[in-house]
Design an enzyme around this catalytic site. Structure first.
Site, PDB file in Angstrom:
ATOM      1  N   PRO A   3       0.830  -1.216   0.000  1.00 25.96           N
ATOM      2  CA  PRO A   3       0.000   0.000   0.000  1.00 25.96           C
ATOM      3  C   PRO A   3       0.858   1.258   0.000  1.00 25.96           C
ATOM      4  O   PRO A   3       2.055   1.214   0.316  1.00 25.96           O
ATOM      5  CB  PRO A   3      -0.813  -0.133   1.301  1.00 25.96           C
ATOM      6  CG  PRO A   3      -0.709  -1.573   1.684  1.00 25.96           C
ATOM      7  CD  PRO A   3       0.602  -2.053   1.186  1.00 25.96           C
ATOM      8  N   GLY A  56       2.739   4.509   1.157  1.00 26.15           N
ATOM      9  CA  GLY A  56       3.280   4.985   2.421  1.00 26.15           C
ATOM     10  C   GLY A  56       3.914   3.935   3.299  1.00 26.15           C
ATOM     11  O   GLY A  56       4.248   4.223   4.449  1.00 26.15           O
ATOM     12  N   HIS A 108     -24.313   9.549  25.982  1.00 25.11           N
ATOM     13  CA  HIS A 108     -24.066   8.625  24.872  1.00 25.11           C
ATOM     14  C   HIS A 108     -22.675   7.990  25.009  1.00 25.11           C
ATOM     15  O   HIS A 108     -22.532   6.761  24.970  1.00 25.11           O
ATOM     16  CB  HIS A 108     -24.186   9.381  23.543  1.00 25.11           C
ATOM     17  CG  HIS A 108     -24.034   8.525  22.332  1.00 25.11           C
ATOM     18  ND1 HIS A 108     -25.077   8.200  21.513  1.00 25.11           N
ATOM     19  CD2 HIS A 108     -22.945   7.921  21.784  1.00 25.11           C
ATOM     20  CE1 HIS A 108     -24.658   7.432  20.524  1.00 25.11           C
ATOM     21  NE2 HIS A 108     -23.348   7.258  20.665  1.00 25.11           N
ATOM     22  N   GLU A 109     -21.654   8.823  25.171  1.00 27.51           N
ATOM     23  CA  GLU A 109     -20.290   8.290  25.271  1.00 27.51           C
ATOM     24  C   GLU A 109     -20.076   7.550  26.586  1.00 27.51           C
ATOM     25  O   GLU A 109     -19.322   6.569  26.625  1.00 27.51           O
ATOM     26  CB  GLU A 109     -19.278   9.429  25.129  1.00 27.51           C
ATOM     27  CG  GLU A 109     -19.346  10.177  23.801  1.00 27.51           C
ATOM     28  CD  GLU A 109     -19.210   9.263  22.606  1.00 27.51           C
ATOM     29  OE1 GLU A 109     -18.501   8.223  22.716  1.00 27.51           O
ATOM     30  OE2 GLU A 109     -19.817   9.543  21.565  1.00 27.51           O
ATOM     31  N   HIS A 152     -21.254   3.984  26.077  1.00 27.87           N
ATOM     32  CA  HIS A 152     -20.248   3.177  25.379  1.00 27.87           C
ATOM     33  C   HIS A 152     -19.142   2.743  26.342  1.00 27.87           C
ATOM     34  O   HIS A 152     -18.746   1.567  26.376  1.00 27.87           O
ATOM     35  CB  HIS A 152     -19.623   3.988  24.241  1.00 27.87           C
ATOM     36  CG  HIS A 152     -20.505   4.153  23.044  1.00 27.87           C
ATOM     37  ND1 HIS A 152     -21.177   3.116  22.462  1.00 27.87           N
ATOM     38  CD2 HIS A 152     -20.805   5.268  22.307  1.00 27.87           C
ATOM     39  CE1 HIS A 152     -21.859   3.560  21.415  1.00 27.87           C
ATOM     40  NE2 HIS A 152     -21.657   4.873  21.310  1.00 27.87           N
TER      41      HIS A 152
END
Length: 628
Positions: free
Chosen positions: A199, A201, A420-421, A424
């Site tokens: 790929p 790089g 929300h976070e 998680h």
């Protein structure tokens, strides 16, 4: 040297002609200096008044000197026959002088000047089309390869990290260039060409320079696009010239970057096999393995599209060996970071192994850019050393973009993002096989209003059912936290749902992880359905309904598990959300403190904390995915 002398001589002649014409033009003007122009009628009045002492008629001008010594001139007409009579009647001493004829060289210059201009413009255009290379328009067929001698090339294998297998593959090429008799006396033949495939790089060019640096041989570097021009035959001529120069410096290495620009399958373009690119490829094939052996010259090429190369280019005798330079694993990323960190002053708290864990999928170029971005962050903060916080900010910027500090969010939106976070993070900490939580933030970046980072302890080569199910539960935790604590639903979980659905579908249709559906593939596709590529159905409608039902069961089961974990740990979610509202970012230690019912330790010195004012805006919350 001869070409330089010829070009200098040509330009010297052209400059001399221009200067000669200029001096000749102004020479006559200098003779007329000091004469004041007046009207012809005034000059006639002066003559009749007997004020003129002497005069001279030259061409269309009458230049006269008065008795007081004043110099005047006027334009006269040859049709005025009485002018001479007036001069005689008034006792004016006068003379005629014919206009000077231009010299022969001057006439040649004037007649050829437009042609010289056109030739100069043509040479300039040709030099621009050829990239301003040596020799300009008279060296179309000359090679554009740049040579780096063995003294100037300081790159060695010590500067190349993260591709140990590739270095082992090319090590014997270095041994051959150092001591070719070691292989030749046993009848061995070193590969004439090495094709580095990987790929973008990943360090293919750096590895090629390292081969030359280790072997202490000259290094010719050129791009595949430098061979092909609009003129037929130019590319083939450049290939011949490049190999001729290489033979003069043998042993050496020729490196062709992006060889797919000239090495694609023949017969696929316009013009059949007679176009410029295919002629260039034919000449390259002949030079690599033709009638004349290129002993001591090894061709190294790089590409990320080996599938489009001509088969004749990949056969033994040309590119004998293909070396895969893939993306580095976690150990390789750590080694690459250590190489680039040698160039910047690093603080003691910087841990390259942690940074390597948080950069899965990064290439060597990406990691070099990460170190550079961290150094720029430290410079903007007037630091003398690059600290771990600078690397964290640089990583966030590379992944998601810069902080949107100018974005003003309502307090309700910030609180919704915090819950929300927090959902998680809490579920990720409670599930046994989930990756460790590294950081939780509600700082808007790019299209995300918040992010929960999970850093794997090692690169995941194989996916397991238990961990995939837990990932689905973690993805649903953000929306569940919004429902439980905010009594509402937002669009912030759209990306979570998309990833969870694709993951559950891949488990059933591709990976055989469903007991009811068994180990059968229900979608035909060349690519993996887990990554969201298009899939093709190869089953009946009844079977497809069973597949959809099984996917629905997986999603519902993990949704219920995630909801139970959040409801059983309401206090932890609320505490984490309140802390996020105050500090906006929590690191791994602070998240652990909250999960163990301790007061989270305060932010480290130097970590910026921004409190967003609660000014109402019309911004709709965007996706806030949990990142793994």
């Amino acid at each position: 040297m001869n070409n330089r002398f010829i070009r200098a001589a040509v330009w010297a002649v052209v400059s001399s002609l221009i200067l000669f014409a200029t001096f000749k033009h102004f020479d006559g003007r200098d003779k007329e200096a000091g004469f004041v122009p007046i009207a012809y009628s005034e000059l006639l009045d002066e003559i009749k008044a007997k004020h003129i002492k002497e005069a001279k008629i030259e061409g269309n001008y009458l230049m006269a000197v008065t008795k007081e010594g004043k110099k005047v001139k006027a334009t006269v007409s040859f049709h005025d026959r009485g002018l001479v009579r007036d001069l005689i009647d008034n006792s004016v001493k006068f003379d005629f002088k014919a206009p000077e004829e231009p010299s022969f060289l001057y006439q040649i210059f004037i007649s050829w000047f437009p042609m010289l201009i056109l030739i100069g413009v043509w040479i300039f255009i040709m030099r621009q089309m050829q990239g301003g290379g040596k020799g300009g328009a008279f060296s179309f067929g000359k090679s554009k390869a740049r040579m780096i001698d063995d003294k100037s090339n300081t790159v060695t294998f010590a500067d190349v990290a993260g591709c140990d297998e590739a270095k082992d593959e090319v090590a014997e090429v270095v041994d051959f260039l150092k001591d070719p008799n070691k292989f030749q006396k046993l009848g061995g033949r070193i590969p004439r060409g090495l094709l580095l495939v990987g790929p973008p790089g990943t360090g293919k060019t750096l590895l090629a320079r390292a081969i030359a640096g280790e072997a202490k041989v000259p290094f010719f570097s050129i791009s595949g696009s430098d061979f092909v021009e609009m003129f037929v035959g130019v590319g083939a001529s450049r290939v011949r010239d490049m190999f001729e120069n290489a033979k003069k410096h043998s042993p050496c290495i020729i490196f062709i970057d992006e060889i797919d620009a000239v090495g694609r399958h023949r017969g696929a373009g316009m013009g059949g096999g007679n176009d410029e690119r295919e002629q260039t490829l034919n000449q390259l094939l002949v030079e690599m393995d033709g009638f004349e052996p290129n002993s001591g010259t090894i061709v190294v090429a790089a590409t990320n599209r080996a599938d489009v190369l001509d088969k004749a280019l990949l056969r033994p005798g040309r590119f004998d060996r293909q070396v895969s330079v893939s993306l580095p694993d976690i150990r390789g990323r750590e080694q690459i970071l250590n190489v680039h960190m040698r160039k910047v002053p690093i603080a003691p708290d910087v841990k390259s192994d942690i940074i390597a864990r948080g950069t899965p999928g990064f290439s060597g170029a990406d990691l070099a850019n990460l170190v550079n971005e961290a150094a720029l962050f430290a410079a903007r903060r007037n630091k003398r050393l690059v600290e771990m916080q600078d690397f964290e900010d640089a990583k966030d910027k590379v992944y998601m973009g810069p902080e949107r500090k100018s974005m003003v969010m309502r307090e309700e939106e910030r609180l919704n993002t915090a819950y929300h976070e927090s959902g998680h993070a809490v579920v990720a900490k409670l599930l046994p096989h989930a990756d460790p939580v590294h950081k939780v933030t509600i700082m808007p970046r790019g299209y995300a209003l918040g992010v929960t980072w999970q850093l794997p302890e090692h690169d995941a080569v194989t996916k397991y059912k238990t961990k995939m199910l837990e990932e689905i539960a973690i993805l649903f935790a953000g929306r569940i936290a919004e429902e439980v604590f905010m009594n509402q639903m937002s669009t912030g979980a759209s990306n979570d749902f998309d990833r969870a659905t694709k993951l559950a579908r891949a488990m059933v249709t591709r990976y055989g992880m469903s007991e009811s559906m068994g180990t059968m593939v229900y979608e035909d596709n060349e690519h993996d359905a887990f990554f969201g590529r298009m899939s093709t159905k190869s089953v009946s409608e009844a079977t497809q309904q069973k597949v959809d039902t099984e996917i629905r069961n997986i999603i519902d089961t993990q949704y219920a598990l995630s909801r139970k974990l959040i409801e059983d740990n309401r206090d932890k979610v609320e505490k984490m959300a309140r802390t996020l509202m105050e500090w906006e970012t929590l690191d791994a230690d602070q998240v652990t403190d909250i999960m163990e019912d301790r007061e989270p330790r305060p932010p480290k010195d130097g970590v910026p904390v921004r409190k967003t004012p609660g000014t109402p805006t019309g911004i709709t919350p965007t996706s806030a995915p949990a990142r793994a």
